[in-house]
Design a protein around this motif. Structure first.
Motif, PDB file in Angstrom:
ATOM      1  N   LYS A 258    -128.811  72.908 -73.720  1.00  0.00           N
ATOM      2  CA  LYS A 258    -130.253  72.767 -73.510  1.00  0.00           C
ATOM      3  C   LYS A 258    -130.869  71.817 -74.531  1.00  0.00           C
ATOM      4  N   VAL A 259    -130.587  72.055 -75.822  1.00  0.00           N
ATOM      5  CA  VAL A 259    -131.174  71.255 -76.902  1.00  0.00           C
ATOM      6  C   VAL A 259    -130.080  70.405 -77.535  1.00  0.00           C
ATOM      7  N   HIS A 260    -130.341  69.109 -77.611  1.00  0.00           N
ATOM      8  CA  HIS A 260    -129.408  68.174 -78.239  1.00  0.00           C
ATOM      9  C   HIS A 260    -130.119  67.515 -79.413  1.00  0.00           C
ATOM     10  N   VAL A 261    -129.568  67.709 -80.623  1.00  0.00           N
ATOM     11  CA  VAL A 261    -130.141  67.127 -81.831  1.00  0.00           C
ATOM     12  C   VAL A 261    -129.184  66.038 -82.307  1.00  0.00           C
ATOM     13  N   PHE A 262    -129.743  64.875 -82.610  1.00  0.00           N
ATOM     14  CA  PHE A 262    -128.939  63.713 -82.990  1.00  0.00           C
ATOM     15  C   PHE A 262    -129.154  63.407 -84.468  1.00  0.00           C
ATOM     16  N   TRP A 263    -128.049  63.397 -85.238  1.00  0.00           N
ATOM     17  CA  TRP A 263    -128.078  63.108 -86.673  1.00  0.00           C
ATOM     18  C   TRP A 263    -127.353  61.794 -86.923  1.00  0.00           C
ATOM     19  N   ASP A 264    -127.826  61.051 -87.900  1.00  0.00           N
ATOM     20  CA  ASP A 264    -127.155  59.809 -88.274  1.00  0.00           C
ATOM     21  C   ASP A 264    -127.829  59.191 -89.477  1.00  0.00           C
ATOM     22  N   PRO A 265    -127.165  58.235 -90.103  1.00  0.00           N
ATOM     23  CA  PRO A 265    -127.860  57.421 -91.090  1.00  0.00           C
ATOM     24  C   PRO A 265    -128.767  56.436 -90.358  1.00  0.00           C
ATOM     25  N   PRO A 266    -129.778  55.912 -91.017  1.00  0.00           N
ATOM     26  CA  PRO A 266    -130.692  54.976 -90.354  1.00  0.00           C
ATOM     27  C   PRO A 266    -129.972  53.721 -89.844  1.00  0.00           C
ATOM     28  N   GLY A 267    -130.417  53.235 -88.687  1.00  0.00           N
ATOM     29  CA  GLY A 267    -129.943  51.953 -88.191  1.00  0.00           C
ATOM     30  C   GLY A 267    -128.693  51.961 -87.352  1.00  0.00           C
ATOM     31  N   VAL A 268    -128.190  53.129 -86.942  1.00  0.00           N
ATOM     32  CA  VAL A 268    -126.959  53.144 -86.148  1.00  0.00           C
ATOM     33  C   VAL A 268    -127.221  53.150 -84.643  1.00  0.00           C
ATOM     34  N   GLY A 269    -128.475  53.225 -84.244  1.00  0.00           N
ATOM     35  CA  GLY A 269    -128.796  53.200 -82.826  1.00  0.00           C
ATOM     36  C   GLY A 269    -129.006  54.577 -82.228  1.00  0.00           C
ATOM     37  N   LYS A 270    -129.422  55.508 -83.043  1.00  0.00           N
ATOM     38  CA  LYS A 270    -129.599  56.891 -82.591  1.00  0.00           C
ATOM     39  C   LYS A 270    -130.682  57.003 -81.517  1.00  0.00           C
ATOM     40  N   THR A 271    -131.838  56.405 -81.737  1.00  0.00           N
ATOM     41  CA  THR A 271    -132.935  56.501 -80.773  1.00  0.00           C
ATOM     42  C   THR A 271    -132.534  55.845 -79.457  1.00  0.00           C
ATOM     43  N   THR A 272    -131.909  54.707 -79.519  1.00  0.00           N
ATOM     44  CA  THR A 272    -131.429  54.029 -78.325  1.00  0.00           C
ATOM     45  C   THR A 272    -130.403  54.899 -77.602  1.00  0.00           C
ATOM     46  N   THR A 273    -129.517  55.522 -78.345  1.00  0.00           N
ATOM     47  CA  THR A 273    -128.513  56.411 -77.759  1.00  0.00           C
ATOM     48  C   THR A 273    -129.164  57.582 -77.038  1.00  0.00           C
ATOM     49  N   ILE A 274    -130.175  58.170 -77.654  1.00  0.00           N
ATOM     50  CA  ILE A 274    -130.884  59.294 -77.046  1.00  0.00           C
ATOM     51  C   ILE A 274    -131.482  58.864 -75.704  1.00  0.00           C
ATOM     52  N   VAL A 275    -132.128  57.721 -75.696  1.00  0.00           N
ATOM     53  CA  VAL A 275    -132.779  57.242 -74.475  1.00  0.00           C
ATOM     54  C   VAL A 275    -131.745  56.915 -73.402  1.00  0.00           C
ATOM     55  N   LYS A 276    -130.650  56.272 -73.784  1.00  0.00           N
ATOM     56  CA  LYS A 276    -129.602  55.958 -72.808  1.00  0.00           C
ATOM     57  C   LYS A 276    -129.029  57.232 -72.193  1.00  0.00           C
ATOM     58  N   MET A 277    -128.741  58.216 -73.034  1.00  0.00           N
ATOM     59  CA  MET A 277    -128.174  59.472 -72.552  1.00  0.00           C
ATOM     60  C   MET A 277    -129.163  60.194 -71.641  1.00  0.00           C
ATOM     61  N   ALA A 278    -130.420  60.251 -72.050  1.00  0.00           N
ATOM     62  CA  ALA A 278    -131.453  60.906 -71.250  1.00  0.00           C
ATOM     63  C   ALA A 278    -131.618  60.207 -69.902  1.00  0.00           C
ATOM     64  N   ALA A 279    -131.685  58.885 -69.907  1.00  0.00           N
ATOM     65  CA  ALA A 279    -131.872  58.125 -68.669  1.00  0.00           C
ATOM     66  C   ALA A 279    -130.698  58.320 -67.715  1.00  0.00           C
ATOM     67  N   GLN A 280    -129.484  58.348 -68.249  1.00  0.00           N
ATOM     68  CA  GLN A 280    -128.323  58.557 -67.383  1.00  0.00           C
ATOM     69  C   GLN A 280    -128.330  59.943 -66.762  1.00  0.00           C
ATOM     70  N   ILE A 281    -128.679  60.945 -67.545  1.00  0.00           N
ATOM     71  CA  ILE A 281    -128.724  62.313 -67.019  1.00  0.00           C
ATOM     72  C   ILE A 281    -129.811  62.438 -65.953  1.00  0.00           C
ATOM     73  N   MET A 282    -130.943  61.811 -66.208  1.00  0.00           N
ATOM     74  CA  MET A 282    -132.030  61.850 -65.227  1.00  0.00           C
ATOM     75  C   MET A 282    -131.620  61.141 -63.929  1.00  0.00           C
ATOM     76  N   ARG A 283    -130.988  59.979 -64.080  1.00  0.00           N
ATOM     77  CA  ARG A 283    -130.625  59.164 -62.920  1.00  0.00           C
ATOM     78  C   ARG A 283    -129.457  59.767 -62.141  1.00  0.00           C
ATOM     79  N   SER A 284    -128.413  60.177 -62.824  1.00  0.00           N
ATOM     80  CA  SER A 284    -127.204  60.627 -62.129  1.00  0.00           C
ATOM     81  C   SER A 284    -127.263  62.093 -61.696  1.00  0.00           C
ATOM     82  N   GLN A 285    -127.984  62.926 -62.443  1.00  0.00           N
ATOM     83  CA  GLN A 285    -128.000  64.356 -62.144  1.00  0.00           C
ATOM     84  C   GLN A 285    -129.366  64.871 -61.698  1.00  0.00           C
TER      85      GLN A 285
END
Length: 178
Positions: free
Chosen positions: A1-28
Motif C-alpha cells: 500500500k505505502v511505498h517510501v523511497f530513500w536515497d542520497p540526493p540526485g539519484v533520480g528518486k522523484t523521477t523514479t517515483i513518478v515513473k513507477m506510479a505512472a506505469q501502475i496507473m497505466r498498466s493496472q
C-alpha cells in the motif's frame, strides 16, 4: 500500500517515483497518491506537485506525524501511496530519526525502497547501502542505467547484497524508461 523511497540526493528518486506510479496507473488502472517529505530541497515539493497534477493524482506534503495520520485516514481511497523522502545524505542518523518520528514504526503495509544511481562507483554504492541500513529497506532500485557502459559493478553488487533488486531506471523518458 505505502511505498517510501530513500536515497542520497540526485539519484533520480522523484523521477523514479513518478515513473513507477505512472506505469501502475497505466498498466493496472490503480489509483495512486503522491506524498513528499522533501521540504528541504528548493523546488522538490513543487516538482512532485506538478507530476501529481499531470497524473491527476492526489498530492500531499508531509511535515509531521499529524500530517501522516491525516494522509492515512484517506488511504482507502487509493491503491498505493508513494512517499518521496528528503534524500538523507550527510547526517543520516539525524534525518532518519526525523523521518521515523513522522512515519512512526514501519507497518506491514509499508515497503521501503533504496534508490541508487548506476553512475556511482561500486565503493560509493556499498557505502550508501551500509549507511542506509538504518531505514530497513526492503529492496533496491537502480537508476541512471543509461549512463553506464559496463555493468560489472552493478552485477557484483546484486550478487553481494542482501537486498533484492526491485527495478531499474533506464533513461529520462516518462514513464517508459523504468
Amino acid at each position: 500500500k505505502v511505498h517510501v523511497f530513500w536515497d542520497p540526493p540526485g539519484v533520480g528518486k522523484t523521477t523514479t517515483i513518478v515513473k513507477m506510479a505512472a506505469q501502475i496507473m497505466r498498466s493496472q488502472g490503480k489509483k495512486i497518491a503522491l506524498v513528499t517529505m522533501d521540504t528541504l530541497k528548493v523546488g522538490a515539493t513543487e516538482q512532485l506537485k506538478i507530476y501529481a497534477q499531470i497524473l491527476n493524482a492526489p498530492f500531499a506534503i508531509l511535515k509531521n506525524a499529524q500530517d501522516w495520520k491525516d494522509i492515512m485516514s484517506y488511504a482507502d481511497s487509493v491503491d498505493y501511496i508513494f512517499v518521496d523522502s528528503p534524500g538523507p545524505a550527510i547526517q543520516l542518523r539525524k534525518e532518519a530519526e526525523y523521518c521515523q518520528r513522522i512515519l512512526g514504526p514501519k507497518a506491514n503495509n509499508q515497503r521501503y525502497h533504496l534508490v541508487l544511481s548506476a553512475a556511482y562507483p561500486r565503493e560509493k554504492m556499498f557505502d550508501l547501502i551500509n549507511r542506509s541500513e538504518v531505514f530497513s529497506c526492503d529492496d533496491l532500485i537502480v537508476t541512471h542505467l543509461d549512463e553506464r557502459q559496463h555493468f560489472g559493478a552493478i552485477y557484483s553488487l546484486m550478487l553481494e547484497l542482501a537486498l533484492p533488486l526491485h527495478s531499474f531506471g533506464l533513461g529520462i523518458r516518462m514513464p517508459d524508461d523504468f
